[in-house]
Design a protein around this motif. Sequence first.
Motif, mmCIF file in Angstrom:
data_model
loop_
_atom_site.group_PDB
_atom_site.id
_atom_site.type_symbol
_atom_site.label_atom_id
_atom_site.label_comp_id
_atom_site.label_asym_id
_atom_site.label_seq_id
_atom_site.Cartn_x
_atom_site.Cartn_y
_atom_site.Cartn_z
ATOM 1 N N LYS A 99 0.760 -1.157 -0.017
ATOM 2 C CA LYS A 99 0.098 -0.103 0.048
ATOM 3 C C LYS A 99 0.838 1.573 -0.038
ATOM 4 N N ASP A 100 2.124 1.240 0.768
ATOM 5 C CA ASP A 100 3.062 2.255 0.978
ATOM 6 C C ASP A 100 3.819 2.336 -0.545
ATOM 7 N N GLY A 101 3.719 1.594 -1.529
ATOM 8 C CA GLY A 101 4.616 1.394 -2.525
ATOM 9 C C GLY A 101 5.934 1.205 -2.260
ATOM 10 N N LYS A 102 6.127 0.399 -1.203
ATOM 11 C CA LYS A 102 7.658 0.123 -0.780
ATOM 12 C C LYS A 102 8.174 -1.136 -1.407
ATOM 13 N N LEU A 103 7.033 -1.985 -2.177
ATOM 14 C CA LEU A 103 7.562 -3.118 -2.684
ATOM 15 C C LEU A 103 7.941 -2.899 -4.207
ATOM 16 N N GLU A 104 7.667 -1.933 -4.901
ATOM 17 C CA GLU A 104 7.770 -1.618 -6.418
ATOM 18 C C GLU A 104 9.124 -1.443 -6.564
ATOM 19 N N THR A 105 9.718 -1.196 -5.369
ATOM 20 C CA THR A 105 11.405 -1.099 -5.441
ATOM 21 C C THR A 105 12.053 -2.210 -5.751
ATOM 22 N N PHE A 106 11.303 -3.537 -5.560
ATOM 23 C CA PHE A 106 11.921 -4.881 -5.657
ATOM 24 C C PHE A 106 11.720 -5.493 -6.693
ATOM 25 N N GLY A 107 10.719 -4.940 -7.647
ATOM 26 C CA GLY A 107 10.306 -5.493 -8.994
ATOM 27 C C GLY A 107 9.359 -6.744 -8.832
ATOM 28 N N ILE A 163 0.053 -12.051 -5.562
ATOM 29 C CA ILE A 163 0.143 -12.845 -6.930
ATOM 30 C C ILE A 163 1.832 -13.303 -6.964
ATOM 31 N N ALA A 164 2.007 -14.398 -7.447
ATOM 32 C CA ALA A 164 3.319 -14.927 -7.751
ATOM 33 C C ALA A 164 4.365 -15.076 -6.592
ATOM 34 N N CYS A 165 3.674 -14.387 -5.655
ATOM 35 C CA CYS A 165 4.792 -14.572 -4.436
ATOM 36 C C CYS A 165 4.944 -15.473 -3.640
ATOM 37 N N CYS A 166 4.169 -16.828 -3.799
ATOM 38 C CA CYS A 166 3.834 -17.644 -2.944
ATOM 39 C C CYS A 166 5.333 -18.453 -2.412
ATOM 40 N N GLY A 167 6.254 -18.354 -3.522
ATOM 41 C CA GLY A 167 7.611 -18.953 -3.380
ATOM 42 C C GLY A 167 8.473 -17.986 -2.424
ATOM 43 N N VAL A 168 8.638 -16.964 -2.874
ATOM 44 C CA VAL A 168 9.596 -15.802 -2.096
ATOM 45 C C VAL A 168 9.127 -15.610 -0.754
ATOM 46 N N MET A 169 7.752 -15.579 -0.604
ATOM 47 C CA MET A 169 7.225 -15.364 0.927
ATOM 48 C C MET A 169 7.488 -16.551 1.822
ATOM 49 N N SER A 170 7.228 -17.822 0.987
ATOM 50 C CA SER A 170 7.400 -19.062 1.992
ATOM 51 C C SER A 170 8.915 -19.115 2.248
ATOM 52 N N VAL A 171 9.713 -18.656 1.384
ATOM 53 C CA VAL A 171 11.204 -18.679 1.772
ATOM 54 C C VAL A 171 11.475 -17.733 2.895
ATOM 55 N N ILE A 172 10.959 -16.462 2.724
ATOM 56 C CA ILE A 172 11.256 -15.369 3.682
ATOM 57 C C ILE A 172 10.539 -15.818 4.896
ATOM 58 N N PHE A 231 18.125 -17.011 0.078
ATOM 59 C CA PHE A 231 17.518 -15.814 -0.346
ATOM 60 C C PHE A 231 18.574 -15.369 -1.669
ATOM 61 N N ASN A 232 17.935 -14.682 -2.542
ATOM 62 C CA ASN A 232 18.463 -13.870 -3.690
ATOM 63 C C ASN A 232 18.388 -12.508 -2.921
ATOM 64 N N ASP A 233 19.100 -11.375 -3.509
ATOM 65 C CA ASP A 233 19.247 -10.212 -2.917
ATOM 66 C C ASP A 233 17.991 -9.526 -2.608
ATOM 67 N N SER A 279 16.337 -10.936 0.451
ATOM 68 C CA SER A 279 16.888 -10.607 1.627
ATOM 69 C C SER A 279 16.664 -9.230 1.972
ATOM 70 N N LEU A 280 16.518 -8.331 1.275
ATOM 71 C CA LEU A 280 16.113 -6.805 1.409
ATOM 72 C C LEU A 280 14.695 -6.725 2.069
ATOM 73 N N VAL A 281 13.674 -7.689 1.475
ATOM 74 C CA VAL A 281 12.308 -7.537 2.009
ATOM 75 C C VAL A 281 12.172 -8.338 3.303
ATOM 76 N N HIS A 282 13.130 -9.456 3.520
ATOM 77 C CA HIS A 282 13.245 -10.243 4.679
ATOM 78 C C HIS A 282 13.507 -9.102 5.848
ATOM 79 N N GLN A 283 14.626 -8.380 5.581
ATOM 80 C CA GLN A 283 14.958 -7.193 6.522
ATOM 81 C C GLN A 283 13.739 -6.323 6.916
ATOM 82 N N LEU A 284 13.090 -5.784 5.760
ATOM 83 C CA LEU A 284 11.921 -4.960 6.006
ATOM 84 C C LEU A 284 10.838 -5.449 6.823
#
Length: 141
Positions: free
Chosen positions: A13-21, A29-38, A119-121, A124-129
């Motif tokens: 909502k805050d537009g902070k995920l746009e940075t990560f493409g 949508i399409a985030c099940c894999g990356v979010m499961s890893v995180i 993690f990929n880069d 890792s950054l979203v994990h830290q957020l």
Amino acid sequence: ATDVRQIMENLKKDGKLETFGYPFNKYPIACCGVMSVIFAHIIQEHGFGSADYVLGQYYNEANGLSPSHAWLKLDGLCIDITADQFEDENYDGVIVVAEENYLPKRKFIPDGKPYSVSFNDNESLVHQLILNELKQLKVIN
């Protein structure tokens, strides 16, 4: 699981995920894999055990294998924080249930392979957020 989901919705909502493409800019949508890893890392880092990454494949008779879906399994529970991404289903956004009651497993058949949760880069950054937000909410130290 609910806190992590809410944090991701707020970051979107805050537009902070746009940075990560992609796929973060399409969350959930399409985030099940990356979010499961995180989320597997968050679970393990905070003493809740080592969750298994599960990948389920959907078999469509017309097209063969089609979309896949990932979630976590821990101590007989299925944990899914992106289940609502499928328009043709009515899954909740966060599911934490006994494995036998996990409805997406009926459509997405687990392939039974072991997967690493590295993690990929951007992950890792979203994990830290997420960790920073969880600390602010005092969910973790």
